[in-house]
Motif scaffolding. Sequence first.
Motif, PDB file in Angstrom:
ATOM      1  N   THR A  52      28.112  45.090  27.940  1.00 20.50           N
ATOM      2  CA  THR A  52      28.413  46.082  29.061  1.00 20.50           C
ATOM      3  C   THR A  52      29.475  44.995  29.813  1.00 20.50           C
ATOM      4  O   THR A  52      29.548  43.802  29.839  1.00 20.50           O
ATOM      5  CB  THR A  52      26.914  45.848  29.871  1.00 20.50           C
ATOM      6  N   TYR A  53      29.874  45.855  30.611  1.00 18.14           N
ATOM      7  CA  TYR A  53      31.002  45.458  31.701  1.00 18.14           C
ATOM      8  C   TYR A  53      31.042  45.795  33.094  1.00 18.14           C
ATOM      9  O   TYR A  53      30.393  46.908  33.419  1.00 18.14           O
ATOM     10  CB  TYR A  53      32.332  45.705  31.077  1.00 18.14           C
ATOM     11  N   ALA A  54      31.417  44.939  33.890  1.00 23.24           N
ATOM     12  CA  ALA A  54      31.819  45.390  35.307  1.00 23.24           C
ATOM     13  C   ALA A  54      32.643  46.365  35.288  1.00 23.24           C
ATOM     14  O   ALA A  54      33.578  46.463  34.487  1.00 23.24           O
ATOM     15  CB  ALA A  54      32.064  44.031  36.101  1.00 23.24           C
ATOM     16  N   ALA A  55      32.720  47.266  36.403  1.00 18.41           N
ATOM     17  CA  ALA A  55      33.849  48.283  36.444  1.00 18.41           C
ATOM     18  C   ALA A  55      34.973  48.109  36.308  1.00 18.41           C
ATOM     19  O   ALA A  55      36.038  48.794  36.152  1.00 18.41           O
ATOM     20  CB  ALA A  55      33.204  49.229  37.685  1.00 18.41           C
TER      21      ALA A  55
ATOM     22  N   PHE B 249      38.448  44.409  29.099  1.00 23.25           N
ATOM     23  CA  PHE B 249      37.806  42.994  28.430  1.00 23.25           C
ATOM     24  C   PHE B 249      36.863  43.594  27.437  1.00 23.25           C
ATOM     25  O   PHE B 249      36.122  44.493  27.320  1.00 23.25           O
ATOM     26  CB  PHE B 249      37.136  42.492  29.675  1.00 23.25           C
ATOM     27  N   THR B 250      36.593  42.606  26.572  1.00 24.13           N
ATOM     28  CA  THR B 250      35.810  42.804  25.220  1.00 24.13           C
ATOM     29  C   THR B 250      34.978  41.489  25.055  1.00 24.13           C
ATOM     30  O   THR B 250      35.650  40.532  24.821  1.00 24.13           O
ATOM     31  CB  THR B 250      36.760  43.162  24.078  1.00 24.13           C
TER      32      THR B 250
ATOM     33  N   GLU C 161      17.745  42.689  27.358  1.00 21.57           N
ATOM     34  CA  GLU C 161      18.686  43.341  27.909  1.00 21.57           C
ATOM     35  C   GLU C 161      19.478  42.592  29.074  1.00 21.57           C
ATOM     36  O   GLU C 161      18.799  41.944  29.583  1.00 21.57           O
ATOM     37  CB  GLU C 161      18.258  44.650  28.365  1.00 21.57           C
ATOM     38  N   CYS C 162      20.519  43.236  29.201  1.00 21.91           N
ATOM     39  CA  CYS C 162      21.469  42.574  30.411  1.00 21.91           C
ATOM     40  C   CYS C 162      20.991  43.516  31.608  1.00 21.91           C
ATOM     41  O   CYS C 162      21.191  44.925  31.498  1.00 21.91           O
ATOM     42  CB  CYS C 162      22.695  42.556  30.181  1.00 21.91           C
ATOM     43  N   THR C 163      20.741  43.016  32.566  1.00 18.11           N
ATOM     44  CA  THR C 163      20.584  43.925  33.898  1.00 18.11           C
ATOM     45  C   THR C 163      21.601  43.936  34.679  1.00 18.11           C
ATOM     46  O   THR C 163      21.704  42.846  35.288  1.00 18.11           O
ATOM     47  CB  THR C 163      19.155  43.587  34.467  1.00 18.11           C
ATOM     48  N   TRP C 164      22.074  44.968  35.062  1.00 17.22           N
ATOM     49  CA  TRP C 164      23.208  44.848  36.100  1.00 17.22           C
ATOM     50  C   TRP C 164      22.659  45.286  37.483  1.00 17.22           C
ATOM     51  O   TRP C 164      21.764  46.079  37.649  1.00 17.22           O
ATOM     52  CB  TRP C 164      24.189  45.857  35.689  1.00 17.22           C
ATOM     53  N   PRO C 165      23.262  45.045  38.766  1.00 11.94           N
ATOM     54  CA  PRO C 165      24.359  43.700  38.378  1.00 11.94           C
ATOM     55  C   PRO C 165      23.700  42.364  38.324  1.00 11.94           C
ATOM     56  O   PRO C 165      22.528  41.927  38.187  1.00 11.94           O
ATOM     57  CB  PRO C 165      24.811  43.753  40.023  1.00 11.94           C
TER      58      PRO C 165
END
Length: 126
Positions: free
Chosen positions: A59-62, A68-69, A103-107
Amino acid sequence: QVQLVESGGGLVHTGGSLKLSCAASGFNLDYWNIGWFRQALGMEREGVSCLATSDGSRTYAASVQGRFTISRDTAKNTVYLEMTSLKPEDTAVYFCARNFGRECTWPLSINTFGSWGPGTQVTVFS
């Protein structure tokens, strides 16, 4: 000793590319979420990308989506951040850190990540 060390930063022209490395020692990063963060001068540290342990989701910031990868080399116990189409606003110190979860939790919250590396400077000039 648990340690994360970033490398690969540098000076690059607008539109250029860099590949950052986050080398882990003292633990197997396959069992941890790994996040990339950045901090520009005078700004708060912000999440850039995250690689989750549960399903390897990325997952990525907008602001970096599509440019980016994030990836992982299990044999080298290293996570990478490949950055393309770099912009001056990408200039910052880049850090990696680990988070215990599925899992990655955004933000991404810096308070839920630990074992921070010393960072690597990325400077994009126009």
